[in-house]
Design an enzyme around this catalytic site. Structure first.
Site, PDB file in Angstrom:
ATOM      1  N   ASP A   1       0.880  -1.114   0.069  1.00  0.00           N
ATOM      2  CA  ASP A   1       0.142   0.066   0.074  1.00  0.00           C
ATOM      3  C   ASP A   1       0.820   1.124  -0.034  1.00  0.00           C
ATOM      4  OD1 ASP A   1      -2.401   1.670   0.218  1.00  0.00           O
ATOM      5  OD2 ASP A   1      -2.036   1.884   2.489  1.00  0.00           O
ATOM      6  N   SER A   2       0.347   2.493  -0.195  1.00  0.00           N
ATOM      7  CA  SER A   2       0.917   3.691  -0.131  1.00  0.00           C
ATOM      8  C   SER A   2       1.705   3.690   1.255  1.00  0.00           C
ATOM      9  CB  SER A   2       0.267   4.714  -0.747  1.00  0.00           C
ATOM     10  OG  SER A   2      -0.974   4.903   0.198  1.00  0.00           O
TER      11      SER A   2
END
Lengths: 271, 271
Positions: A10-11
Site C-alpha cells: 500500500d502507499s
C-alpha cells in the site's frame, strides 16, 4: 499446497486493514507487507507517478519468492492494476473487483455510493466493474481528499468534531441520493467506519475494500489449491520506506492488534 | 553584480510564497524553483528521510550555476539547514533565522506563538533562534498537521467551516497564552493568514516565514553586492517532481499571479 508468502503493499499503512482480514481468514499464510511511508499519500498524485511508484513497490516485493501480490491500495488498484498484472508472472490482485462484487450483491435499491481518493475516482474503475455486474445500478462517486490525512493523523474516532464535520460535508450528496450501499474505496477509510456509519445511518451497508479483497484472495487460493496448508500463525514481515520509528504504534491501529514480526526500512527508489 | 540565478525549493508549492516576495523585492533576479510535488508532504516524515530528500533537491538545483539557494520550506530549514550549508560552497539560506528575527523585533509582550509541521516543531530550531535574540521571550510552539493538507486541497479561505474549525482547535492554546506575535513556521500557512488572523484577532501580528526569508535574501545580496543589477522581469523557471498538469493553476494561488515561465518535470530520485 504452496508455502511461499503472499506479498501485500500500500502507499502507507492503510493496507494493513487487508492484512488484518487475511490473517483472520488464513492464519497459516506467510505475509510480507510493504508500506511506502516515505512517499505516502498516492491519491493526490498523477497517474504516471502512481504507476512508477507501484512498479517499484512490486519490484521490491518480488525480491521474495511470492505466490501472489495483493494491491491493498485503492489508488494503485484503480490506476495501475492492468499494467502490474501484465508485467508479472504471478497473480496480482486488487481491491476493485472484490469490492464491486460485494456492492452489487449487497444493494437492494440499486443505488450504490463510492468514495475514494482523487486519483481513484478519476479513473472510473469501480463504476465500470459495478456496471458489468449490476448494469441497472446507479453509482454516485466522489473524492474525499481529506479522509487520508485525517486517518494518518489519528482523527477518525466518533466524537472527533473535525472528522465528523468533514464526513458530513463529503457524504451529504450520497445520503441525499438515497444509496443503500457505500464502497469505502480506499484502504484507509475502514478506520472511519464508525464516523461514516453514524452519518449515513444503519440502513446503509459499508463495503470494506481491503477485507473484501482478502476474502477473494482466500477463496481463490482455496480453489487453486495454493493455500499454505499450515495452521499458523504464519510469519509476518513488514517493510516501510521511511523510518521504522513509530511504525509499530501506528500499524497496531490498522491491524487491530500488536505488530508481531520483523519491521525494517527499505530504500524503495533503487527498485 | 552577479547575474547567476537564485535557486529556491520546497517540498511542494508552499515555497512559492517566498518566490512571490522575492519577485516583488528583486524583480530583476532570475529564479529557478523546484517543488517536490511527487513526494510532498515532508512535515510528517523522519529527519533521515527529510535530509535525504533535501539533499536531492539541492543537487538538482545545483545542476544550474546558482549564486544562492533559498530553502523555502520550514520543515527542511529546521531539519537540514546546517547539513546543506556545510555541504555546498554557495550560500544556503533558510526561513528560521529571518522569521525569528522578525518575531523578536515585533513582540511587545514577549509572548511569541509558533506553529509548524510535526517535523519542524520537534527540532526546536525556531525556539533556539528566538532565545538567542530575545532571551526573555516565552515561545509557545505547536504542530498543526492538518494545515498542509487543507491548503493543498484549496481549503484555506475564510468561510471554509472545516478550515475555521481546525484553526480554532489548534490555535486556542496560543490565544489563551496571550501571544502577540505568531510565527507561521511553514510556507504553506500564509494562505491561511485570513482564517488564522480572524481567530487570533487583530492585535496578533503574523510572521510570514517565506516573505521574511525573501527580505533577508534581498538585504544580504545588496550588502554583498551580488544583486543581478537588472530591472527585470527576470526569467522564472519552475520544476516539479510530479506531473506538470495542474501546476499552473495551483501555483498561481501561491504566487498571487499567473505563472509566467517554463514549467518542467524532473526525476528527482536520480540526484
Amino acid at each position: 499446497m504452496d508455502r511461499r508468502p503472499i506479498g501485500v503493499f500500500d502507499s502507507g499503512l492503510g493496507g494493513l486493514t487487508a492484512v488484518r482480514e487475511l490473517s483472520r481468514l488464513l492464519p497459516g499464510e506467510e505475509i510480507i507487507y510493504f508500506g511506502d511511508t516515505g512517499r505516502v499519500p498516492y491519491g493526490s498524485r498523477s497517474r504516471e507517478t502512481i504507476t512508477k511508484y507501484a512498479r517499484q513497490d512490486v519490484a521490491f516485493l518480488r525480491t521474495f519468492d511470492l505466490k501472489a501480490i495483493v494491491i491493498a491500495c485503492g489508488t494503485v488498484s484503480t490506476t495501475a492494476l492492468e499494467v502490474l498484472a501484465a508485467e508479472n508472472p504471478i497473480p496480482v490482485l486488487g481491491v476493485v473487483a472484490p469490492a464491486a462484487e460485494e456492492a452489487a450483491a449487497l444493494t437492494r435499491n440499486g443505488k450504490i455510493g463510492l468514495i475514494g481518493t482523487q486519483a481513484s475516482i478519476r479513473t472510473g474503475a469501480y463504476e465500470r466493474q459495478i456496471a458489468r455486474l449490476a448494469p441497472d445500478a446507479a453509482v454516485s462517486a466522489l473524492a474525499c481528499p481529506l479522509f487520508v490525512p485525517l486517518v494518518e493523523n489519528g482523527r477518525f474516532r466518533p466524537g472527533d468534531k473535525v472528522a465528523e464535520m468533514v464526513a458530513a460535508e463529503y457524504l451529504t450528496p450520497l445520503k441525499e441520493a438515497g444509496v443503500d450501499t457505500l464502497v469505502l474505496g480506499c484502504t484507509h477509510y475502514p478506520l472511519l467506519s464508525a464516523v461514516i456509519g453514524d452519518f449515513m445511518g444503519s440502513g446503509v451497508k459499508l463495503v470494506n475494500t481491503g477485507a473484501a479483497c482478502a476474502r477473494q484472495v482466500a477463496r481463490q487460493m482455496e480453489a487453486d489449491g495454493t493455500l499454505a496448508g499450515a495452521d499458523g500463525p504464519g510469519v509476518r514481515r513488514y517493510f516501510v520506506s521511511d523510518s521504522v520509528d513509530d511504525f509499530s504504534r501506528l500499524a497496531s491501529i490498522f491491524l487491530g492488534e500488536d505488530v508481531a514480526g520483523e519491521v525494517a526500512q527499505v530504500d524503495i527508489t533503487i527498485y
